[in-house]
Design an enzyme around this catalytic site. Structure first.
Site, short mmCIF file in Angstrom:
data_model
loop_
_atom_site.label_atom_id
_atom_site.label_comp_id
_atom_site.label_asym_id
_atom_site.label_seq_id
_atom_site.Cartn_x
_atom_site.Cartn_y
_atom_site.Cartn_z
N VAL A 48 0.85 -1.20 0.00
CA VAL A 48 0.00 0.00 0.00
C VAL A 48 0.88 1.24 0.00
CG1 VAL A 48 -1.65 1.35 1.38
CG2 VAL A 48 -2.03 -1.11 1.03
N ALA A 51 2.29 1.71 -3.43
CA ALA A 51 1.29 2.20 -4.39
C ALA A 51 0.88 3.65 -4.10
CB ALA A 51 0.06 1.30 -4.36
N GLU A 52 0.80 3.99 -2.84
CA GLU A 52 0.31 5.32 -2.46
C GLU A 52 1.35 6.42 -2.64
OE1 GLU A 52 -2.66 6.35 -1.70
OE2 GLU A 52 -3.70 4.45 -1.45
N SER A 53 2.59 6.16 -2.21
CA SER A 53 3.58 7.25 -2.16
C SER A 53 4.96 6.88 -2.68
CB SER A 53 3.72 7.73 -0.72
OG SER A 53 4.34 6.72 0.07
N TYR A 158 -5.64 0.15 -9.02
CA TYR A 158 -5.01 0.27 -7.70
C TYR A 158 -5.01 -1.09 -7.01
CZ TYR A 158 -4.46 1.61 -2.79
OH TYR A 158 -4.04 1.69 -1.48
#
Length: 179
Positions: A48, A51-53, A158
């Site tokens: 996560v 994928a997020e940052s 995502y």
């Protein structure tokens, strides 16, 4: 001499590949992640964050999501309240230990609410309201408990990206014995 050269080439190739994997799939903040994972696998939280940052602590999205796990300010405030963090200040969200603890706490809450990781990840990305609406719509969910179709391409992608990254992180953690 040829065997020695071949051995050196093989060793250098393996080292180069390991370095490339480490650059593409970093493993950072492992102690914080493990401490805050709750029921979640370490590899999922790493995926996560990736994928997020892409592990950028100062990441700020166009929508205003902040930090490693890209928390919206309202979500951070809500999680701080649920976590009993009475002294929480909005700028605390930039600290990796706070951001990861809140993001993991939130993701655990989503799993508890929706009953599975895939729905929780969809809600993490698209919002709980959207996932709840999708589950209630027979066009997207035949049984009201799982999604047959994710109508937002961004959320569909995502989910695929996080699950693929999780498989890679499972391998990395196993190979480096960090499980």
């Amino acid at each position: 001499m040829k065997k020695l050269m071949l051995s050196v080439i093989v060793i250098l190739t393996v080292i180069a590949m390991a370095m490339a994997v480490n650059i593409r799939y970093p493993v950072r903040h492992l102690d914080i992640i493990r401490e805050n994972a709750g029921e979640l696998e370490t590899s999922l939280i790493l995926a996560v964050i990736h994928a997020e940052s892409s592990f950028r602590e100062a990441a700020l999205s166009h929508a205003g999501a902040q930090g490693l796990m890209q928390l919206m300010p309202a979500t951070a405030e809500e999680m701080a309240s649920h976590m009993g963090m009475g002294d929480f200040q909005p700028e605390d969200v930039w600290l990796p230990e706070i951001n990861i603890s809140m993001g993991a706490f939130y993701l655990n809450r989503l799993v508890a609410r929706f009953g599975c990781i895939d729905l929780a990840l969809a809600a993490y990305n698209a919002g709980q309201g959207n996932v709840t609406a999708w589950l209630a719509d027979p066009q997207f969910s035949a049984d009201g408990e799982s999604l047959d179709v994710i109508p937002f391409p961004e959320t569909y992608n995502y989910l695929r990206r996080v699950r693929q990254n999780q498989r890679i992180y499972n391998i990395i953690l196993t190979v480096t014995r960090r499980v």
